[in-house]
Write an enzyme that holds these catalytic residues in place. Sequence first.
Site, PDB file in Angstrom:
ATOM      1  N   GLN A   1      45.832  45.326  41.892  1.00  0.00           N
ATOM      2  CA  GLN A   1      45.686  45.241  40.434  1.00  0.00           C
ATOM      3  C   GLN A   1      45.603  46.646  39.839  1.00  0.00           C
ATOM      4  O   GLN A   1      44.516  47.147  39.562  1.00  0.00           O
ATOM      5  CB  GLN A   1      44.419  44.437  40.111  1.00  0.00           C
ATOM      6  N   PHE A   2      46.748  47.291  39.637  1.00  0.00           N
ATOM      7  CA  PHE A   2      46.749  48.659  39.126  1.00  0.00           C
ATOM      8  C   PHE A   2      46.165  48.761  37.721  1.00  0.00           C
ATOM      9  O   PHE A   2      45.684  49.819  37.312  1.00  0.00           O
ATOM     10  CB  PHE A   2      48.162  49.269  39.179  1.00  0.00           C
ATOM     11  N   THR A   3      46.157  47.664  36.963  1.00  0.00           N
ATOM     12  CA  THR A   3      45.668  47.714  35.587  1.00  0.00           C
ATOM     13  C   THR A   3      44.154  47.931  35.491  1.00  0.00           C
ATOM     14  O   THR A   3      43.641  48.199  34.402  1.00  0.00           O
ATOM     15  CB  THR A   3      46.064  46.443  34.805  1.00  0.00           C
TER      16      THR A   3
END
Length: 147
Positions: free
Chosen positions: A79-81
């Site tokens: 989950q890069f966000t």
Amino acid sequence: MKALIQRVSSGSVIVENKTVGSIQKGLVVLLGVTHSDSEKDIDFIINKIVNLRIFGNEENDNFEKSVKEIDGGILIISQFTLYADMKKGRRPSFVNSAKSKFAEEIYNKFIEKIKEENLLIQTGIFGAKMQVNIINEGPVTLILSSD
């Protein structure tokens, strides 16, 4: 490294209309990687995830037991966000998220190491467009950072 941890009665992840990972009672972990993450960050986050006392016992729903103690599953999704910076403008900036190649290396090391805990470990697919189904129990949602 950041982890958004949710206590769930079930969780699953779908990629291209196919379920690629699912668990019943346990944890869904959304995992974000930044530029400076290392083995030390991996070890810290794993130790916390598997030992956090966030499950109830037979008598009540107090935070008495860990995912290890209830023999629960863990569904891990990249989950890069989680490293989004939203201070300026209306569009998030992801400059604090690790570049894809490095993030995938760290993510894969994380998966490899957490599997040593002898729990049911399921994952999404790094970089894929995923649909995540979560039945949050409680609700309990915690944010963990190695920073």
